[in-house]
Scaffold this motif. Structure first.
Motif, PDB file in Angstrom:
ATOM      1  N   TYR A 284     -11.093  -4.762   2.461  1.00 26.45           N
ATOM      2  CA  TYR A 284     -11.058  -4.009   3.718  1.00 26.45           C
ATOM      3  C   TYR A 284     -10.007  -4.577   4.663  1.00 26.45           C
ATOM      4  CZ  TYR A 284     -12.658  -1.900   8.098  1.00 26.45           C
ATOM      5  OH  TYR A 284     -12.714  -1.216   9.284  1.00 26.45           O
ATOM      6  N   GLU A 285      -9.954  -5.900   4.770  1.00 19.80           N
ATOM      7  CA  GLU A 285      -8.977  -6.525   5.660  1.00 19.80           C
ATOM      8  C   GLU A 285      -7.544  -6.225   5.226  1.00 19.80           C
ATOM      9  OE1 GLU A 285     -10.236 -10.622   5.772  1.00 19.80           O
ATOM     10  OE2 GLU A 285     -11.823 -10.182   7.235  1.00 19.80           O
ATOM     11  N   VAL A 286      -7.284  -6.212   3.917  1.00 20.80           N
ATOM     12  CA  VAL A 286      -5.944  -5.885   3.427  1.00 20.80           C
ATOM     13  C   VAL A 286      -5.563  -4.468   3.828  1.00 20.80           C
ATOM     14  CG1 VAL A 286      -4.577  -5.438   1.334  1.00 20.80           C
ATOM     15  CG2 VAL A 286      -5.877  -7.557   1.541  1.00 20.80           C
ATOM     16  N   VAL A 287      -6.469  -3.519   3.619  1.00 20.84           N
ATOM     17  CA  VAL A 287      -6.181  -2.117   3.963  1.00 20.84           C
ATOM     18  C   VAL A 287      -6.041  -1.963   5.477  1.00 20.84           C
ATOM     19  CG1 VAL A 287      -7.008   0.270   3.841  1.00 20.84           C
ATOM     20  CG2 VAL A 287      -7.304  -1.250   1.877  1.00 20.84           C
ATOM     21  N   GLN A 288      -6.901  -2.629   6.222  1.00 22.28           N
ATOM     22  CA  GLN A 288      -6.890  -2.540   7.683  1.00 22.28           C
ATOM     23  C   GLN A 288      -5.582  -3.081   8.270  1.00 22.28           C
ATOM     24  OE1 GLN A 288     -10.088  -4.732   9.519  1.00 22.28           O
ATOM     25  NE2 GLN A 288     -10.637  -2.986  10.784  1.00 22.28           N
ATOM     26  N   GLN A 289      -5.030  -4.120   7.675  1.00 15.98           N
ATOM     27  CA  GLN A 289      -3.817  -4.745   8.187  1.00 15.98           C
ATOM     28  C   GLN A 289      -2.542  -4.065   7.690  1.00 15.98           C
ATOM     29  OE1 GLN A 289      -4.429  -8.791   6.965  1.00 15.98           O
ATOM     30  NE2 GLN A 289      -6.135  -9.093   8.380  1.00 15.98           N
ATOM     31  N   ALA A 290      -2.664  -3.151   6.752  1.00 16.58           N
ATOM     32  CA  ALA A 290      -1.489  -2.498   6.155  1.00 16.58           C
ATOM     33  C   ALA A 290      -1.022  -1.330   7.009  1.00 16.58           C
ATOM     34  CB  ALA A 290      -1.836  -2.004   4.753  1.00 16.58           C
ATOM     35  N   PHE A 291       0.280  -1.173   7.060  1.00 18.54           N
ATOM     36  CA  PHE A 291       0.857  -0.032   7.767  1.00 18.54           C
ATOM     37  C   PHE A 291       1.510   0.942   6.792  1.00 18.54           C
ATOM     38  CE2 PHE A 291       0.723  -3.404  10.936  1.00 18.54           C
ATOM     39  CZ  PHE A 291       0.059  -2.747  11.965  1.00 18.54           C
ATOM     40  N   ASP A 292       1.423   0.660   5.506  1.00 22.29           N
ATOM     41  CA  ASP A 292       2.146   1.456   4.506  1.00 22.29           C
ATOM     42  C   ASP A 292       1.238   2.227   3.554  1.00 22.29           C
ATOM     43  OD1 ASP A 292       1.132  -0.789   3.241  1.00 22.29           O
ATOM     44  OD2 ASP A 292       2.944  -1.183   2.082  1.00 22.29           O
ATOM     45  N   HIS A 293      -0.048   2.323   3.863  1.00 20.86           N
ATOM     46  CA  HIS A 293      -0.978   3.081   3.026  1.00 20.86           C
ATOM     47  C   HIS A 293      -0.912   2.574   1.576  1.00 20.86           C
ATOM     48  CE1 HIS A 293       0.187   5.552   6.470  1.00 20.86           C
ATOM     49  NE2 HIS A 293      -1.062   5.945   6.477  1.00 20.86           N
ATOM     50  N   PRO A 294      -1.407   1.357   1.337  1.00 18.14           N
ATOM     51  CA  PRO A 294      -1.237   0.729   0.026  1.00 18.14           C
ATOM     52  C   PRO A 294      -2.008   1.419  -1.092  1.00 18.14           C
ATOM     53  CG  PRO A 294      -2.773  -0.525   1.367  1.00 18.14           C
ATOM     54  CD  PRO A 294      -2.193   0.541   2.260  1.00 18.14           C
ATOM     55  N   THR A 295      -1.463   1.272  -2.290  1.00 10.72           N
ATOM     56  CA  THR A 295      -2.157   1.706  -3.502  1.00 10.72           C
ATOM     57  C   THR A 295      -3.113   0.578  -3.897  1.00 10.72           C
ATOM     58  OG1 THR A 295      -0.529   0.688  -4.956  1.00 10.72           O
ATOM     59  CG2 THR A 295      -0.115   2.984  -4.284  1.00 10.72           C
ATOM     60  N   ALA A 296      -3.960   0.832  -4.883  1.00 17.27           N
ATOM     61  CA  ALA A 296      -4.860  -0.226  -5.373  1.00 17.27           C
ATOM     62  C   ALA A 296      -4.037  -1.402  -5.895  1.00 17.27           C
ATOM     63  CB  ALA A 296      -5.777   0.326  -6.463  1.00 17.27           C
ATOM     64  N   ALA A 297      -2.934  -1.130  -6.581  1.00 14.08           N
ATOM     65  CA  ALA A 297      -2.073  -2.203  -7.092  1.00 14.08           C
ATOM     66  C   ALA A 297      -1.494  -3.026  -5.946  1.00 14.08           C
ATOM     67  CB  ALA A 297      -0.960  -1.624  -7.953  1.00 14.08           C
ATOM     68  N   ASP A 298      -1.109  -2.356  -4.849  1.00 15.21           N
ATOM     69  CA  ASP A 298      -0.613  -3.075  -3.670  1.00 15.21           C
ATOM     70  C   ASP A 298      -1.699  -3.982  -3.104  1.00 15.21           C
ATOM     71  OD1 ASP A 298       1.851  -1.691  -3.737  1.00 15.21           O
ATOM     72  OD2 ASP A 298       1.111  -0.125  -2.388  1.00 15.21           O
ATOM     73  N   VAL A 299      -2.926  -3.461  -3.042  1.00 15.47           N
ATOM     74  CA  VAL A 299      -4.049  -4.239  -2.507  1.00 15.47           C
ATOM     75  C   VAL A 299      -4.271  -5.486  -3.371  1.00 15.47           C
ATOM     76  CG1 VAL A 299      -6.551  -4.242  -2.062  1.00 15.47           C
ATOM     77  CG2 VAL A 299      -5.162  -2.269  -1.391  1.00 15.47           C
ATOM     78  N   ILE A 300      -4.257  -5.315  -4.689  1.00 19.32           N
ATOM     79  CA  ILE A 300      -4.451  -6.442  -5.607  1.00 19.32           C
ATOM     80  C   ILE A 300      -3.360  -7.491  -5.397  1.00 19.32           C
ATOM     81  CG2 ILE A 300      -4.343  -7.109  -8.058  1.00 19.32           C
ATOM     82  CD1 ILE A 300      -5.782  -4.342  -8.599  1.00 19.32           C
ATOM     83  N   GLU A 301      -2.116  -7.046  -5.288  1.00 18.42           N
ATOM     84  CA  GLU A 301      -0.982  -7.954  -5.079  1.00 18.42           C
ATOM     85  C   GLU A 301      -1.139  -8.729  -3.765  1.00 18.42           C
ATOM     86  OE1 GLU A 301       3.606  -7.142  -3.987  1.00 18.42           O
ATOM     87  OE2 GLU A 301       2.901  -6.174  -5.832  1.00 18.42           O
ATOM     88  N   ARG A 302      -1.538  -8.035  -2.708  1.00 18.22           N
ATOM     89  CA  ARG A 302      -1.708  -8.687  -1.404  1.00 18.22           C
ATOM     90  C   ARG A 302      -2.892  -9.654  -1.401  1.00 18.22           C
ATOM     91  NH1 ARG A 302      -0.036  -3.300   2.089  1.00 18.22           N
ATOM     92  NH2 ARG A 302       1.904  -3.095   0.921  1.00 18.22           N
ATOM     93  N   LEU A 303      -3.959  -9.298  -2.106  1.00 18.03           N
ATOM     94  CA  LEU A 303      -5.093 -10.207  -2.232  1.00 18.03           C
ATOM     95  C   LEU A 303      -4.651 -11.489  -2.935  1.00 18.03           C
ATOM     96  CD1 LEU A 303      -7.883  -7.689  -3.230  1.00 18.03           C
ATOM     97  CD2 LEU A 303      -7.907  -9.144  -1.191  1.00 18.03           C
ATOM     98  N   ARG A 304      -3.874 -11.336  -4.003  1.00 15.55           N
ATOM     99  CA  ARG A 304      -3.398 -12.515  -4.745  1.00 15.55           C
ATOM    100  C   ARG A 304      -2.498 -13.379  -3.880  1.00 15.55           C
ATOM    101  NH1 ARG A 304      -3.072  -9.839 -10.621  1.00 15.55           N
ATOM    102  NH2 ARG A 304      -5.294 -10.072 -11.006  1.00 15.55           N
TER     103      ARG A 304
END
Length: 130
Positions: free
Chosen positions: A14-34
């Protein structure tokens, strides 16, 4: 309403999506979590995204692409997508009431929600010389 169960994994997603301004894909979310030091399984991230969508904390966007994108901005708004680079931005201009009324009249639907995706070429791509 049922209590929202935010596990550590769901909270991190949730925090990754909330902080994103680019409407991330699931792959983007996974990359940012890592990159934030989390190493969640793919299934955990996908299930967390589904849960967060189902409880209304985030919105899943299907913008004509093969993959969904995610948005934590829950108030009504539209999106515009670059046909060249795939960038997605928010459109905060209100939907024209006369257009909505015309659509309702033509289709005989009572419109509950509208989500329009505009397509074009972003300023960055338009300024590149081909």
């Amino acid at each position: 309403m049922n209590k929202i169960n935010l596990t550590i994994q769901r909270k991190a997603v949730y925090e990754v999506v909330q902080q994103a301004f680019d409407h991330p894909t699931a792959a983007d979310v996974i990359e940012r979590l890592r990159s934030n030091g989390h190493n969640f399984a793919y299934g955990t991230v996908y299930n967390s995204l589904r849960y967060l969508t189902d409880v209304g904390l985030i919105r899943e966007l299907k913008l004509g692409e093969a993959v969904s994108r995610y948005d934590a901005r829950m108030e009504d708004h539209q999106h515009i997508m670059c046909l060249k680079c795939g960038r997605v931005d928010e459109v905060l201009v209100d939907m024209p009431a006369d257009w909505m009324a015309s659509v309702a009249k033509e289709t005989h639907y009572r419109i509950e929600h509208a989500h329009v995706v505009l397509e074009g070429v972003c300023e960055t791509c338009a300024s590149k010389t081909s």
